[in-house]
Design a protein around this motif. Sequence first.
Motif, PDB file in Angstrom:
ATOM      1  N   LEU A   1     -18.485 -49.317 -75.676  1.00  0.00           N
ATOM      2  CA  LEU A   1     -18.365 -48.672 -74.338  1.00  0.00           C
ATOM      3  C   LEU A   1     -17.537 -47.377 -74.289  1.00  0.00           C
ATOM      4  N   PHE A   2     -16.875 -46.991 -75.126  1.00  0.00           N
ATOM      5  CA  PHE A   2     -16.186 -45.746 -75.079  1.00  0.00           C
ATOM      6  C   PHE A   2     -15.240 -45.405 -76.269  1.00  0.00           C
ATOM      7  N   LEU A   3     -15.148 -43.936 -76.194  1.00  0.00           N
ATOM      8  CA  LEU A   3     -14.090 -43.360 -77.318  1.00  0.00           C
ATOM      9  C   LEU A   3     -12.996 -42.892 -76.484  1.00  0.00           C
ATOM     10  N   PHE A   4     -11.746 -43.222 -76.797  1.00  0.00           N
ATOM     11  CA  PHE A   4     -10.600 -42.792 -76.091  1.00  0.00           C
ATOM     12  C   PHE A   4      -9.672 -42.057 -77.322  1.00  0.00           C
ATOM     13  N   GLU A   5      -9.192 -40.907 -76.944  1.00  0.00           N
ATOM     14  CA  GLU A   5      -8.250 -40.328 -77.534  1.00  0.00           C
ATOM     15  C   GLU A   5      -7.005 -39.679 -76.864  1.00  0.00           C
ATOM     16  N   TYR A   6      -6.122 -39.821 -77.443  1.00  0.00           N
ATOM     17  CA  TYR A   6      -4.887 -38.933 -76.458  1.00  0.00           C
ATOM     18  C   TYR A   6      -3.718 -38.811 -77.428  1.00  0.00           C
ATOM     19  N   SER A   7      -3.168 -37.780 -77.303  1.00  0.00           N
ATOM     20  CA  SER A   7      -1.930 -37.277 -78.290  1.00  0.00           C
ATOM     21  C   SER A   7      -1.163 -36.467 -77.476  1.00  0.00           C
ATOM     22  N   TYR A   8       0.059 -36.426 -78.184  1.00  0.00           N
ATOM     23  CA  TYR A   8       1.070 -35.438 -77.602  1.00  0.00           C
ATOM     24  C   TYR A   8       1.859 -35.036 -78.904  1.00  0.00           C
ATOM     25  N   PRO A   9       2.703 -34.052 -78.753  1.00  0.00           N
ATOM     26  CA  PRO A   9       3.333 -33.615 -79.917  1.00  0.00           C
ATOM     27  C   PRO A   9       4.725 -34.026 -79.995  1.00  0.00           C
ATOM     28  N   GLN A  10       5.443 -33.780 -81.215  1.00  0.00           N
ATOM     29  CA  GLN A  10       6.847 -34.523 -81.538  1.00  0.00           C
ATOM     30  C   GLN A  10       7.869 -33.982 -80.349  1.00  0.00           C
ATOM     31  N   ALA A  11       7.691 -32.767 -80.204  1.00  0.00           N
ATOM     32  CA  ALA A  11       9.004 -32.208 -79.137  1.00  0.00           C
ATOM     33  C   ALA A  11       8.693 -32.962 -77.633  1.00  0.00           C
ATOM     34  N   ALA A  12       7.544 -33.396 -77.285  1.00  0.00           N
ATOM     35  CA  ALA A  12       7.222 -34.166 -76.369  1.00  0.00           C
ATOM     36  C   ALA A  12       7.895 -35.529 -76.485  1.00  0.00           C
ATOM     37  N   GLY A  13       7.459 -36.100 -77.519  1.00  0.00           N
ATOM     38  CA  GLY A  13       8.182 -37.307 -77.658  1.00  0.00           C
ATOM     39  C   GLY A  13       9.565 -37.734 -77.983  1.00  0.00           C
TER      40      GLY A  13
ATOM     41  N   ARG B   1     -22.298 -48.866 -67.748  1.00  0.00           N
ATOM     42  CA  ARG B   1     -23.294 -50.020 -68.648  1.00  0.00           C
ATOM     43  C   ARG B   1     -23.956 -50.741 -67.778  1.00  0.00           C
ATOM     44  N   SER B   2     -23.398 -51.221 -66.934  1.00  0.00           N
ATOM     45  CA  SER B   2     -24.001 -52.252 -65.835  1.00  0.00           C
ATOM     46  C   SER B   2     -25.269 -51.572 -65.143  1.00  0.00           C
ATOM     47  N   GLU B   3     -24.869 -50.167 -64.622  1.00  0.00           N
ATOM     48  CA  GLU B   3     -25.955 -49.664 -64.068  1.00  0.00           C
ATOM     49  C   GLU B   3     -27.127 -49.225 -64.713  1.00  0.00           C
ATOM     50  N   ALA B   4     -26.841 -48.946 -66.069  1.00  0.00           N
ATOM     51  CA  ALA B   4     -27.920 -48.525 -66.884  1.00  0.00           C
ATOM     52  C   ALA B   4     -28.736 -49.862 -67.229  1.00  0.00           C
TER      53      ALA B   4
ATOM     54  N   ASN C   1     -25.172 -44.494 -72.849  1.00  0.00           N
ATOM     55  CA  ASN C   1     -24.752 -43.654 -74.034  1.00  0.00           C
ATOM     56  C   ASN C   1     -23.232 -43.768 -73.838  1.00  0.00           C
ATOM     57  N   SER C   2     -22.286 -44.213 -74.784  1.00  0.00           N
ATOM     58  CA  SER C   2     -20.776 -44.646 -74.714  1.00  0.00           C
ATOM     59  C   SER C   2     -20.127 -43.341 -73.932  1.00  0.00           C
ATOM     60  N   TYR C   3     -19.184 -43.737 -73.132  1.00  0.00           N
ATOM     61  CA  TYR C   3     -18.354 -42.448 -72.514  1.00  0.00           C
ATOM     62  C   TYR C   3     -17.341 -42.236 -73.429  1.00  0.00           C
ATOM     63  N   SER C   4     -16.512 -41.167 -73.141  1.00  0.00           N
ATOM     64  CA  SER C   4     -15.229 -40.532 -73.866  1.00  0.00           C
ATOM     65  C   SER C   4     -14.557 -40.015 -72.800  1.00  0.00           C
ATOM     66  N   SER C   5     -13.188 -39.885 -73.413  1.00  0.00           N
ATOM     67  CA  SER C   5     -12.007 -39.409 -72.769  1.00  0.00           C
ATOM     68  C   SER C   5     -11.307 -38.887 -73.803  1.00  0.00           C
TER      69      SER C   5
ATOM     70  N   SER D   1     -14.372 -35.154 -71.316  1.00  0.00           N
ATOM     71  CA  SER D   1     -14.622 -36.155 -71.139  1.00  0.00           C
ATOM     72  C   SER D   1     -16.350 -36.354 -71.081  1.00  0.00           C
ATOM     73  N   TYR D   2     -16.793 -37.584 -71.357  1.00  0.00           N
ATOM     74  CA  TYR D   2     -18.251 -37.690 -71.203  1.00  0.00           C
ATOM     75  C   TYR D   2     -18.427 -38.998 -70.474  1.00  0.00           C
ATOM     76  N   SER D   3     -19.436 -39.084 -69.253  1.00  0.00           N
ATOM     77  CA  SER D   3     -19.800 -40.201 -68.646  1.00  0.00           C
ATOM     78  C   SER D   3     -21.073 -40.192 -68.249  1.00  0.00           C
ATOM     79  N   GLY D   4     -22.171 -39.834 -69.171  1.00  0.00           N
ATOM     80  CA  GLY D   4     -23.509 -39.487 -68.936  1.00  0.00           C
ATOM     81  C   GLY D   4     -24.001 -38.108 -68.595  1.00  0.00           C
ATOM     82  N   GLY D   5     -24.973 -37.951 -68.317  1.00  0.00           N
ATOM     83  CA  GLY D   5     -25.420 -36.430 -68.044  1.00  0.00           C
ATOM     84  C   GLY D   5     -25.869 -35.575 -69.390  1.00  0.00           C
ATOM     85  N   ALA D   6     -26.096 -34.439 -69.090  1.00  0.00           N
ATOM     86  CA  ALA D   6     -26.703 -33.571 -70.032  1.00  0.00           C
ATOM     87  C   ALA D   6     -25.431 -32.956 -70.975  1.00  0.00           C
ATOM     88  N   HIS D   7     -24.134 -32.862 -70.792  1.00  0.00           N
ATOM     89  CA  HIS D   7     -23.220 -32.394 -71.665  1.00  0.00           C
ATOM     90  C   HIS D   7     -21.823 -33.193 -71.305  1.00  0.00           C
TER      91      HIS D   7
END
Length: 286
Positions: free
Chosen positions: A75-87, A115-118, A126-130, A152-158
């Motif tokens: 369904l999706f690609l999810f990526e999330y990061s923060y640096p050492q100073a924040a952690g 996906r249900s709407e499609a 097309n799988s979503y991303s964030s 992010s991507y949730s359908g559409g041209a780009h």
Amino acid sequence: MPFSLPFGKAYPVMIRRFTFLTVPALLAACVPADDADEPEASSMPDTPVPPDVPGAEQTSVPSGGARQVAERTDLFLFEYSYPQAAGETEGLAQWLDRRLERKRNALAERAEEGRSEARDNGFPFNSYSSETAWEVVADLPDWLSLSADLSSYSGGAHPNYGFDAIVWNKQEETAMEPIAFFTSAQALDDALGPQLCEALNAQRAERRGQPVEEDSDDPFEACVKPDETNVLLGSTNGETFNRIGIQIAPYIAGPYAEGSYEFTFPITPDLLDVVREEFRTAFAAD
């Protein structure tokens, strides 16, 4: 991609790509731990683990206080990061982890709906991303200024992309919107607006091959106010904020194809005058 604004330079600088697209920065004195922009917040453990999803590939790579999470499903690609100073900053890692969990869960929900709407309409899904990548802008004795690249991507041209920013109060363990350090959005615009407009129009002219028309009613030729952008607080001395960054996402100052605009300005006496009195000692004119 992560980035660092060149706060060591005292003139406007454009880079690559605040808020998401057409959404302006919130003028709020403080962003509580459950996030003003994400009211669906719920309690959670300090180090959340995304729930298992069939077919998911998950990675979480701690490095000191840093965190990098990647999860791919059908369904999706999810990526999330923060640096050492924040952690390694007390309370901040938990604050960021709460946002991580909410973003991941919201993405999963939207992707399932998409996906249900499609299927219902008989077209391919097309799988979503964030993707969210936090980076340090300035690390001062009492403050940690962070910026984030968002896409992010949730359908559409780009896909869509934009920015976010917070300043973490190390003493009170709270997050603030950078613009909230100033007496008002109007005061900041009065102090910075003309310089920002001049720098923006110079960049527009360079990209478009022609100058911006005066008195044009085209919104993509209008001046942009600081509170319509992503405001960053930076430092070249490691002790005080003496730089202000401006990031303008696509569709705010120009069409998507034109990209984003980014500038760095020194803190001037005029800007220092519109800093709220209780935060004045954290700033210095350059």
